[in-house]
Design a protein around this motif. Structure first.
Motif, PDB file in Angstrom:
ATOM      1  N   ASP A   1      26.980  35.568  30.397  1.00 15.01           N
ATOM      2  CA  ASP A   1      26.913  36.652  29.060  1.00 15.01           C
ATOM      3  C   ASP A   1      28.306  36.961  28.826  1.00 15.01           C
ATOM      4  OD1 ASP A   1      24.124  36.097  29.159  1.00 15.01           O
ATOM      5  OD2 ASP A   1      23.926  38.222  30.090  1.00 15.01           O
TER       6      ASP A   1
ATOM      7  N   GLY B   1      17.950  38.230  40.630  1.00 11.14           N
ATOM      8  CA  GLY B   1      18.107  37.766  39.415  1.00 11.14           C
ATOM      9  C   GLY B   1      17.319  36.608  38.919  1.00 11.14           C
TER      10      GLY B   1
ATOM     11  N   SER C   1      27.132  47.617  29.691  1.00 10.97           N
ATOM     12  CA  SER C   1      26.107  47.242  28.601  1.00 10.97           C
ATOM     13  C   SER C   1      25.624  47.996  27.834  1.00 10.97           C
ATOM     14  CB  SER C   1      25.122  46.048  29.366  1.00 10.97           C
ATOM     15  OG  SER C   1      24.274  46.866  30.180  1.00 10.97           O
TER      16      SER C   1
ATOM     17  N   ARG D   1      24.258  37.638  35.122  1.00  9.74           N
ATOM     18  CA  ARG D   1      24.929  38.213  33.886  1.00  9.74           C
ATOM     19  C   ARG D   1      26.326  37.502  33.453  1.00  9.74           C
ATOM     20  NH1 ARG D   1      24.352  43.114  32.583  1.00  9.74           N
ATOM     21  NH2 ARG D   1      25.837  42.574  30.814  1.00  9.74           N
TER      22      ARG D   1
ATOM     23  N   VAL E   1      29.392  43.185  37.744  1.00  7.80           N
ATOM     24  CA  VAL E   1      28.018  42.917  36.950  1.00  7.80           C
ATOM     25  C   VAL E   1      27.316  42.105  37.979  1.00  7.80           C
ATOM     26  CG1 VAL E   1      28.983  43.239  34.773  1.00  7.80           C
ATOM     27  CG2 VAL E   1      28.629  40.946  35.730  1.00  7.80           C
TER      28      VAL E   1
ATOM     29  N   SER F   1      30.713  40.226  42.658  1.00  7.28           N
ATOM     30  CA  SER F   1      29.435  39.835  42.608  1.00  7.28           C
ATOM     31  C   SER F   1      29.002  38.969  43.870  1.00  7.28           C
ATOM     32  CB  SER F   1      28.909  39.152  41.191  1.00  7.28           C
ATOM     33  OG  SER F   1      29.385  38.012  41.057  1.00  7.28           O
TER      34      SER F   1
END
Length: 244
Positions: free
Chosen positions: A72, A97, A31, A69, A65, A90
């Motif tokens: 996104d 988070g 990112s 996220r 990730v 993930s």
């Protein structure tokens, strides 16, 4: 094979190194931009690129990730062809988070991820600790080889995921459809417990869908209470101890 890896945390780094060392054409993005990708990730020939380049003209894209996220990245994947296989590594930990209402309500993690991206995913490498991926992959046929579950909604995608898991040094196990991938979510018996192929199937079968979130939260509290970082063996033993 042309592989893109999105994310340069411990899992993404390990897989990028493994597959570039194995002769695949690997491009890596994070990112923060290609100039921030650590040289360790690129040691065996992987190239640091933008996220847009990492998903362009690839056979497989590996997402490594944080779970929250994933939404996104939907715009990034809008132009990725349907035949490109996307593998999600993930896991959902609300303590890290924040809560995701749909998952808290019972939606399977990988189905939520696929819904956010607007495309199917393969669930693989999520049931191994980073240290396991980094240090315990061995050639096929090695005694005691650790097995990892792979779930997907098409045979072709699942078999490709299994092939790559095998290449990464672990016995792949066909874990069926994404709807059943809750059996490899945290902290089920198959999650980060370093089981062999013979041990993995009964561990997946023994998973309790209602109990797993409670075990996950209890285990996070146990790890948070430790005064020193556990070794890999200690972490695996803590995970196994949940199911005795």
């Amino acid at each position: 094979m042309k592989l893109g890896v999105i994310g340069t945390g411990p899992i993404g780094t390990s897989l990028a190194r493994t597959f570039s060392a194995g002769g695949h054409e690997v491009q890596v993005a994070n990112s923060r931009g290609p100039e921030t990708v650590d040289a360790l990730v690129l040691e065996f020939g992987a190239r640091a690129v933008t996220a847009q380049d990492a998903v362009r003209d690839k056979d497989v894209i590996i997402l490594s990730v944080p779970f929250v996220r994933i939404p996104d990245l939907a715009i990034l994947f809008a132009s990725v062809p349907a035949e490109t296989v996307v593998i999600d590594t993930s896991n959902y930990f609300p303590q890290l988070g924040g809560p995701v209402d749909a998952v808290e309500g019972g939606q399977v993690e990988s189905l939520w991820a696929a819904e956010q991206l607007g495309r199917p995913v393969v669930k693989a490498w999520n049931a191994a600790l980073a240290g396991t991926l980094q240090t315990r992959g061995v050639p096929a046929g090695s005694p005691g080889r650790i097995a990892l579950p792979v779930a997907a909604d098409t045979d072709d995608a699942r078999h490709l995921g299994m092939h790559l898991v095998d290449e990464s040094g672990f016995d792949p196990y066909d874990a069926g459809m994404l709807a059943d991938s809750w059996r490899q979510q945290p902290m089920t018996p198959a999650y980060c417990t370093e089981l062999t192929l013979e041990e993995l199937q009964p561990a997946l079968a023994a998973a309790d869908r209602s109990q797993a979130p409670q075990d996950r939260d209890r285990q996070m509290s146990r790890f948070a209470a430790l005064t020193t970082m556990p070794t890999l063996d200690e972490a695996v033993e803590l995970n196994r101890s949940l199911h005795r």
